[in-house]
Structure formats: C-alpha cells, structure tokens
Design a protein around this motif. Structure first.
Motif, mmCIF file in Angstrom:
data_model
loop_
_atom_site.group_PDB
_atom_site.id
_atom_site.type_symbol
_atom_site.label_atom_id
_atom_site.label_comp_id
_atom_site.label_asym_id
_atom_site.label_seq_id
_atom_site.Cartn_x
_atom_site.Cartn_y
_atom_site.Cartn_z
ATOM 1 N N MET A 1 5.490 0.346 9.626
ATOM 2 C CA MET A 1 6.352 1.094 10.530
ATOM 3 C C MET A 1 5.590 2.289 11.096
ATOM 4 N N ARG A 2 5.881 2.610 12.360
ATOM 5 C CA ARG A 2 5.095 3.606 13.076
ATOM 6 C C ARG A 2 5.859 4.927 13.165
ATOM 7 N N VAL A 3 5.170 6.025 12.868
ATOM 8 C CA VAL A 3 5.748 7.363 12.825
ATOM 9 C C VAL A 3 5.023 8.260 13.815
ATOM 10 N N LEU A 4 5.785 9.043 14.577
ATOM 11 C CA LEU A 4 5.180 10.104 15.380
ATOM 12 C C LEU A 4 5.370 11.414 14.639
ATOM 13 N N LEU A 5 4.265 12.044 14.266
ATOM 14 C CA LEU A 5 4.275 13.346 13.599
ATOM 15 C C LEU A 5 3.948 14.415 14.634
ATOM 16 N N VAL A 6 4.869 15.355 14.811
ATOM 17 C CA VAL A 6 4.680 16.445 15.782
ATOM 18 C C VAL A 6 4.592 17.741 14.985
ATOM 19 N N GLU A 7 3.372 18.224 14.780
ATOM 20 C CA GLU A 7 3.127 19.360 13.884
ATOM 21 C C GLU A 7 1.852 20.069 14.324
ATOM 22 N N ASP A 8 1.927 21.387 14.571
ATOM 23 C CA ASP A 8 0.754 22.127 15.037
ATOM 24 C C ASP A 8 -0.049 22.762 13.911
ATOM 25 N N ASP A 9 0.514 22.845 12.716
ATOM 26 C CA ASP A 9 -0.214 23.402 11.580
ATOM 27 C C ASP A 9 -1.175 22.348 11.043
ATOM 28 N N LEU A 10 -2.481 22.626 11.115
ATOM 29 C CA LEU A 10 -3.487 21.617 10.775
ATOM 30 C C LEU A 10 -3.419 21.209 9.310
ATOM 31 N N MET A 11 -3.221 22.174 8.414
ATOM 32 C CA MET A 11 -3.209 21.845 6.995
ATOM 33 C C MET A 11 -1.990 20.979 6.645
ATOM 34 N N ILE A 12 -0.826 21.364 7.156
ATOM 35 C CA ILE A 12 0.377 20.579 6.901
ATOM 36 C C ILE A 12 0.262 19.209 7.555
ATOM 37 N N GLY A 13 -0.230 19.172 8.785
ATOM 38 C CA GLY A 13 -0.353 17.915 9.501
ATOM 39 C C GLY A 13 -1.282 16.934 8.813
ATOM 40 N N GLU A 14 -2.433 17.428 8.373
ATOM 41 C CA GLU A 14 -3.387 16.550 7.698
ATOM 42 C C GLU A 14 -2.819 16.031 6.377
ATOM 43 N N SER A 15 -2.201 16.924 5.610
ATOM 44 C CA SER A 15 -1.641 16.524 4.325
ATOM 45 C C SER A 15 -0.523 15.504 4.501
ATOM 46 N N LEU A 16 0.375 15.769 5.451
ATOM 47 C CA LEU A 16 1.508 14.869 5.663
ATOM 48 C C LEU A 16 1.061 13.543 6.245
ATOM 49 N N SER A 17 0.086 13.585 7.146
ATOM 50 C CA SER A 17 -0.433 12.355 7.731
ATOM 51 C C SER A 17 -1.056 11.451 6.670
ATOM 52 N N GLU A 18 -1.844 12.030 5.785
ATOM 53 C CA GLU A 18 -2.470 11.249 4.713
ATOM 54 C C GLU A 18 -1.420 10.677 3.766
ATOM 55 N N ALA A 19 -0.418 11.485 3.427
ATOM 56 C CA ALA A 19 0.625 11.019 2.520
ATOM 57 C C ALA A 19 1.431 9.885 3.147
ATOM 58 N N LEU A 20 1.721 9.978 4.427
ATOM 59 C CA LEU A 20 2.455 8.923 5.122
ATOM 60 C C LEU A 20 1.656 7.623 5.164
ATOM 61 N N GLN A 21 0.351 7.740 5.392
ATOM 62 C CA GLN A 21 -0.495 6.549 5.401
ATOM 63 C C GLN A 21 -0.542 5.908 4.017
ATOM 64 N N ASP A 22 -0.540 6.730 2.982
ATOM 65 C CA ASP A 22 -0.497 6.193 1.620
ATOM 66 C C ASP A 22 0.803 5.425 1.366
ATOM 67 N N GLU A 23 1.864 5.789 2.113
ATOM 68 C CA GLU A 23 3.149 5.100 1.995
ATOM 69 C C GLU A 23 3.237 3.894 2.942
ATOM 70 N N THR A 24 2.101 3.506 3.517
ATOM 71 C CA THR A 24 1.943 2.357 4.434
ATOM 72 C C THR A 24 2.624 2.558 5.780
ATOM 73 N N TYR A 25 2.799 3.827 6.200
ATOM 74 C CA TYR A 25 3.229 4.086 7.567
ATOM 75 C C TYR A 25 2.006 4.181 8.473
ATOM 76 N N ILE A 26 2.158 3.771 9.732
ATOM 77 C CA ILE A 26 1.171 4.049 10.763
ATOM 78 C C ILE A 26 1.549 5.379 11.404
ATOM 79 N N VAL A 27 0.617 6.335 11.428
ATOM 80 C CA VAL A 27 0.930 7.695 11.864
ATOM 81 C C VAL A 27 0.146 8.058 13.116
ATOM 82 N N ASP A 28 0.866 8.499 14.151
ATOM 83 C CA ASP A 28 0.256 9.130 15.317
ATOM 84 C C ASP A 28 0.640 10.602 15.266
#
Length: 236
Positions: A1-28
C-alpha cells in the motif's frame, strides 16, 4: 500500500519513512505543502500522513485544497499542535484522524490501518479471497488455515491483489504498489513475483488477461501449493 508522507522535519521524516517501509508500505515523502498538492493530483494513495506546520502552504491549506479537489484519500494529521481548537479545525476541514507529536509508532500504524480499512469498507484487518486469508496487522498469510512463507515483495503484491479480488490490474499499477520514487524497477519484476506467488499459492490462483494484466481469482481449484509452517512472516 502506498503512503504520501508530508513532513518538513528531516529527522522525523526519515525516521517515519524508514518505519513505514519496515511495515511494507511504499512511501513517497514530500517536504512542503505545494509539492503535496501537486503530487496528489497525479498519484493515488491509500493514505496521507500530513503535518500542519509546512512551508509554502501549511497543512490546513493542503487539506482544504485536496478536499476541494474531491480527493477523498484518508488523511491522518501528525502534528505538534495539541490545542483542542486545532484538533477540531483539522477534523472539520476534512481530516480523518489526528495524532499529536511525539507519538508512538505503533499507535500511528494502528490508526492508519483503521482509516485504510474504513476507506475500503472493511470491518477488520483481515482480507479473504477463497481459501486465502491475509492479516495486515501481523503480516501473516494463510491458505487452508496453513501459513504461507512470503518475501516482503510477494506479500506487498498479494495484498494489492487481495484488496480488489477479480479486478484486472496492469503491470504499471502493480509496479506502483511495489516501488516508491527513485526505486529501481526491473523490467520483469512483476512477472517474476507473480511466477513465485503461483508456485506457492497454486497456478490457478493468479490469472492473466493477455494485453491487460493480472487478477486474483476466488477459484481455489488447483491451488495445491505447499507451505512452510515455521516461517509465516514476510522477509526482505
């Protein structure tokens, strides 16, 4: 499943993006409101994770713009704004749920599952097609009550099929469910994964419509794949 993450904080964005990918989401991941609006005009998503404090166009502006454009993708606001007035404004403007930072990832994932299944008209986190069942919470696939060992990509592709049984999906549509922006897509990746799934689920399970694509069938005939009871979670 594909997720759009809209987040300007680099640390939060990177952490959340990696965690979502670990949950088998496709993240943009986009970092400002204007880019989010432009992206949503050309790419469909199962869910949007939206920060409010964004540059160029803030999160409330993004929310208003996409709802005015009749984009009904579920929106989960993730923000540091914890005032009750902000929560009410976000929900009244078209958000489906609201989580305040700092948050627990487990809670975010659970809320995402609720919103996604609600959008799909489902009552729980289980997908069923014939003798196949898929638990999206625990990432577990069963056939005839026996566990099936799948790789992460196989699991992602099977989820896409099981969300819309009997619906023919093109190669491009299936690739979109497997790879995010910048992901290197091999020309035969979809065909390879379908071949692998057929070996595990039965040759008759995933059918081809020449020139159009593939679909998963409710027909359980000839589904004589073997399973591995010791390994039933997707692996990379």
């Amino acid at each position: 499943m594909r997720v759009l993450l809209v987040e300007d904080d680099l640390m939060i964005g990177e952490s959340l993006s990696e965690a979502l990918q670990d949950e088998t989401y496709i993240v943009d991941w986009v970092k400002n409101g204007r880019q989010a609006i432009l992206t949503l005009k050309v790419q469909p998503y199962e869910i949007i994770l939206l920060d409010l404090g964004l540059p160029e166009i803030d999160g409330m502006g993004v929310l208003t713009a996409i709802r005015d454009a009749k984009i009904d993708t579920p929106v989960l606001i993730i923000t540091a704004r914890d005032d009750i007035k902000d929560r009410i404004a976000g929900l009244d403007s078209g958000a489906d749920d609201y989580v305040v930072k700092p948050f627990e990832l487990g809670e975010v994932f659970a809320r995402m599952r609720v919103l996604i299944r609600r959008a799909q008209g489902k009552a729980d986190n289980h997908l069923t097609v014939g003798n196949l069942s898929l638990d999206t919470t625990n990432k577990r696939v069963m056939m005839n009550a026996a566990p099936i060992d799948l790789t992460a990509k196989e699991y992602m592709l099977l989820t896409k099929f099981m969300l819309s049984p009997e619906k023919v999906m093109s190669k491009t549509e299936l690739e979109d469910s497997l790879y995010g922006w910048g992901g290197e897509v091999e020309s035969n990746a979809v065909e390879f994964l379908i071949h692998s799934l057929r070996k595990k689920l039965g040759q008759a399970r995933i059918k081809n419509v020449r020139g159009l694509g593939w679909y998963i069938s409710n027909n359980t005939a000839n589904s004589n794949a073997t399973s591995n009871s010791d390994a039933n979670h997707p692996r990379a």
